[in-house]
Motif scaffolding. Structure first.
Motif, PDB file in Angstrom:
ATOM      1  N   TYR A   1      39.779  49.146  34.196  1.00 50.76           N
ATOM      2  CA  TYR A   1      38.380  49.235  34.608  1.00 50.76           C
ATOM      3  C   TYR A   1      38.168  48.432  35.882  1.00 50.76           C
ATOM      4  CZ  TYR A   1      37.361  44.494  32.897  1.00 50.76           C
ATOM      5  OH  TYR A   1      37.332  43.139  32.717  1.00 50.76           O
ATOM      6  N   TRP A   2      37.106  48.809  36.603  1.00 47.76           N
ATOM      7  CA  TRP A   2      36.698  48.119  37.825  1.00 47.76           C
ATOM      8  C   TRP A   2      35.188  47.977  37.807  1.00 47.76           C
ATOM      9  CZ3 TRP A   2      40.222  51.955  37.369  1.00 47.76           C
ATOM     10  CH2 TRP A   2      41.516  51.688  37.793  1.00 47.76           C
ATOM     11  N   ILE A   3      34.690  46.834  38.211  1.00 51.54           N
ATOM     12  CA  ILE A   3      33.256  46.584  38.273  1.00 51.54           C
ATOM     13  C   ILE A   3      32.820  46.519  39.732  1.00 51.54           C
ATOM     14  CG2 ILE A   3      31.407  44.935  37.760  1.00 51.54           C
ATOM     15  CD1 ILE A   3      32.960  44.111  35.272  1.00 51.54           C
ATOM     16  N   ASP A   4      31.804  47.301  40.065  1.00 48.26           N
ATOM     17  CA  ASP A   4      31.236  47.307  41.413  1.00 48.26           C
ATOM     18  C   ASP A   4      29.731  47.133  41.263  1.00 48.26           C
ATOM     19  OD1 ASP A   4      30.500  47.639  44.024  1.00 48.26           O
ATOM     20  OD2 ASP A   4      31.199  49.710  44.203  1.00 48.26           O
ATOM     21  N   GLY A   5      29.238  45.903  41.472  1.00 48.71           N
ATOM     22  CA  GLY A   5      27.828  45.630  41.234  1.00 48.71           C
ATOM     23  C   GLY A   5      27.516  45.755  39.757  1.00 48.71           C
ATOM     24  N   ASP A   6      26.599  46.674  39.418  1.00 49.86           N
ATOM     25  CA  ASP A   6      26.241  46.905  38.024  1.00 49.86           C
ATOM     26  C   ASP A   6      26.929  48.136  37.446  1.00 49.86           C
ATOM     27  OD1 ASP A   6      24.595  44.682  37.793  1.00 49.86           O
ATOM     28  OD2 ASP A   6      22.843  45.762  38.542  1.00 49.86           O
TER      29      ASP A   6
ATOM     30  N   LEU B   1      39.514  39.009  36.876  1.00 46.87           N
ATOM     31  CA  LEU B   1      38.129  38.743  36.498  1.00 46.87           C
ATOM     32  C   LEU B   1      37.998  37.471  35.673  1.00 46.87           C
ATOM     33  CD1 LEU B   1      37.130  42.416  35.686  1.00 46.87           C
ATOM     34  CD2 LEU B   1      36.410  41.078  37.665  1.00 46.87           C
ATOM     35  N   THR B   2      38.930  36.583  35.887  1.00 47.72           N
ATOM     36  CA  THR B   2      38.854  35.302  35.186  1.00 47.72           C
ATOM     37  C   THR B   2      37.530  34.614  35.503  1.00 47.72           C
ATOM     38  OG1 THR B   2      41.254  35.059  35.301  1.00 47.72           O
ATOM     39  CG2 THR B   2      39.973  33.066  34.854  1.00 47.72           C
ATOM     40  N   GLY B   3      36.812  34.229  34.469  1.00 47.47           N
ATOM     41  CA  GLY B   3      35.531  33.566  34.654  1.00 47.47           C
ATOM     42  C   GLY B   3      34.348  34.489  34.770  1.00 47.47           C
ATOM     43  N   SER B   4      34.563  35.800  34.786  1.00 44.72           N
ATOM     44  CA  SER B   4      33.443  36.732  34.885  1.00 44.72           C
ATOM     45  C   SER B   4      32.634  36.720  33.594  1.00 44.72           C
ATOM     46  CB  SER B   4      33.939  38.157  35.152  1.00 44.72           C
ATOM     47  OG  SER B   4      32.873  39.089  35.017  1.00 44.72           O
ATOM     48  N   PRO B   5      31.307  36.664  33.684  1.00 47.54           N
ATOM     49  CA  PRO B   5      30.479  36.690  32.480  1.00 47.54           C
ATOM     50  C   PRO B   5      30.510  38.034  31.764  1.00 47.54           C
ATOM     51  CG  PRO B   5      29.100  36.825  34.433  1.00 47.54           C
ATOM     52  CD  PRO B   5      30.492  36.540  34.916  1.00 47.54           C
ATOM     53  N   ARG B   6      31.117  39.031  32.348  1.00 46.60           N
ATOM     54  CA  ARG B   6      31.179  40.358  31.733  1.00 46.60           C
ATOM     55  C   ARG B   6      32.475  40.591  30.957  1.00 46.60           C
ATOM     56  NH1 ARG B   6      28.253  43.325  36.887  1.00 46.60           N
ATOM     57  NH2 ARG B   6      26.109  42.998  36.142  1.00 46.60           N
ATOM     58  N   VAL B   7      33.386  39.647  31.014  1.00 49.15           N
ATOM     59  CA  VAL B   7      34.615  39.726  30.232  1.00 49.15           C
ATOM     60  C   VAL B   7      34.308  39.332  28.795  1.00 49.15           C
ATOM     61  CG1 VAL B   7      36.864  38.628  29.875  1.00 49.15           C
ATOM     62  CG2 VAL B   7      36.187  39.377  32.163  1.00 49.15           C
ATOM     63  N   GLY B   8      34.855  40.094  27.845  1.00 53.49           N
ATOM     64  CA  GLY B   8      34.642  39.800  26.436  1.00 53.49           C
ATOM     65  C   GLY B   8      34.524  41.083  25.643  1.00 53.49           C
ATOM     66  N   VAL B   9      34.060  40.986  24.414  1.00 57.12           N
ATOM     67  CA  VAL B   9      33.931  42.142  23.526  1.00 57.12           C
ATOM     68  C   VAL B   9      32.471  42.587  23.482  1.00 57.12           C
ATOM     69  CG1 VAL B   9      34.264  43.038  21.196  1.00 57.12           C
ATOM     70  CG2 VAL B   9      35.885  41.367  22.127  1.00 57.12           C
TER      71      VAL B   9
ATOM     72  N   ALA C   1      40.235  39.945  31.280  1.00 57.37           N
ATOM     73  CA  ALA C   1      40.190  39.408  32.638  1.00 57.37           C
ATOM     74  C   ALA C   1      41.212  40.043  33.564  1.00 57.37           C
ATOM     75  CB  ALA C   1      40.382  37.897  32.612  1.00 57.37           C
ATOM     76  N   ASP C   2      42.205  40.728  33.002  1.00 59.41           N
ATOM     77  CA  ASP C   2      43.220  41.383  33.839  1.00 59.41           C
ATOM     78  C   ASP C   2      42.840  42.818  34.190  1.00 59.41           C
ATOM     79  OD1 ASP C   2      43.520  42.494  31.346  1.00 59.41           O
ATOM     80  OD2 ASP C   2      45.687  42.177  31.215  1.00 59.41           O
ATOM     81  N   GLY C   3      41.548  43.209  33.930  1.00 56.14           N
ATOM     82  CA  GLY C   3      41.087  44.540  34.310  1.00 56.14           C
ATOM     83  C   GLY C   3      41.460  45.639  33.340  1.00 56.14           C
TER      84      GLY C   3
END
Length: 251
Positions: free
Chosen positions: A215-220, A174-182, A196-198
């Protein structure tokens, strides 16, 4: 070989082609069928029609066919067929929902166009129709999910959705995903770090590493598999992450 066996192939093939190429929002009408709506108000109808547009049922009952040409509807002749919900609300069937408005998965206007079509002789009731789907899928005339064919004339519909692979998937990059972070809740109690490594790592009330896992993200939707072995879920809604009663924002 029975009449049922010989009539499957090619069933309403022209209508199927029209549905598959339907990008203009044309209504789809299954007509002249026995319809078991599972709705306590509407009940069952021996010779009736069901009309849907995209993922929603818009009408059910007799005489809808009379407006089919006016509405430029795709007509599926369902003579000799029974239509039942493609998903069954077993809680409602057992009396576990007190109000009709609480019922889900009925063939009711406003509900999802999830429906199953099988020959009358294989559908004495909803359970037997569903049993046909499970044990004799080659006899199913149509299985429709949110307005899109899944099975048609006993075979997989062209372009049908592919079922997800069974088993826990590999961790995503998930490198670059806007949802990565705290992510932090409004009371500063829950800090959930998505990397970013899930992987995720939760701090609760100042207690670090309270829960950790993948974790895994599928849409929202976000699915969690904790290292302790349990699963949980959350949902992204705009710039918020909702998870087990917490509403979090990205720090």
């Amino acid at each position: 070989m029975s009449t049922t066996d010989t009539d499957v192939a090619g069933w309403n093939s022209k209508a199927l082609d029209e549905i598959l190429s339907n990008d203009a929002g044309r209504p789809v009408l299954f007509t002249n069928a026995r319809i078991l709506t599972m709705d306590p108000l509407i009940g069952s109808m021996p010779r009736a029609d069901i009309l849907f547009v995209g993922s929603l049922i818009v009408a059910v009952g007799p005489s809808l066919f009379t407006a089919a040409e006016d509405d430029n509807a795709i007509v599926v002749d369902s003579t000799g067929m029974t239509v039942v919900p493609g998903v069954v609300d077993t809680v409602a069937l057992a009396g576990g929902r007190g109000e009709r408005s609480e019922h889900v998965a009925t063939l009711t206007p406003g509900n999802a166009s999830d429906l199953l079509v099988v020959p009358d002789e294989l559908a004495a009731d909803v359970p037997s129709a569903l049993a046909t789907l499970m044990s004799r899928p080659e006899q199913v005339r149509a299985l429709v999910a949110a307005g899109r064919p899944v099975l048609w004339a006993g075979s997989d519909a062209p372009g049908r959705a592919t079922a997800p692979a069974v088993g826990v998937p590999a961790s995503p990059d998930l490198t670059g995903s806007p949802r990565v972070g705290v992510w932090i809740d409004q009371d500063d109690f829950l800090h959930q770090e998505l990397t970013a490594d899930g992987r995720y790592d939760e701090t609760r009330g100042g207690r670090p590493h309270a829960y950790q896992g993948r974790y895994w993200i599928d849409g929202d939707r976000i699915d969690y598999l904790d290292d302790l072995g349990f699963w949980a879920v959350g949902y992204f809604r705009g710039d918020e992450l909702h998870h087990v009663g917490y509403v979090m924002h990205l720090a």
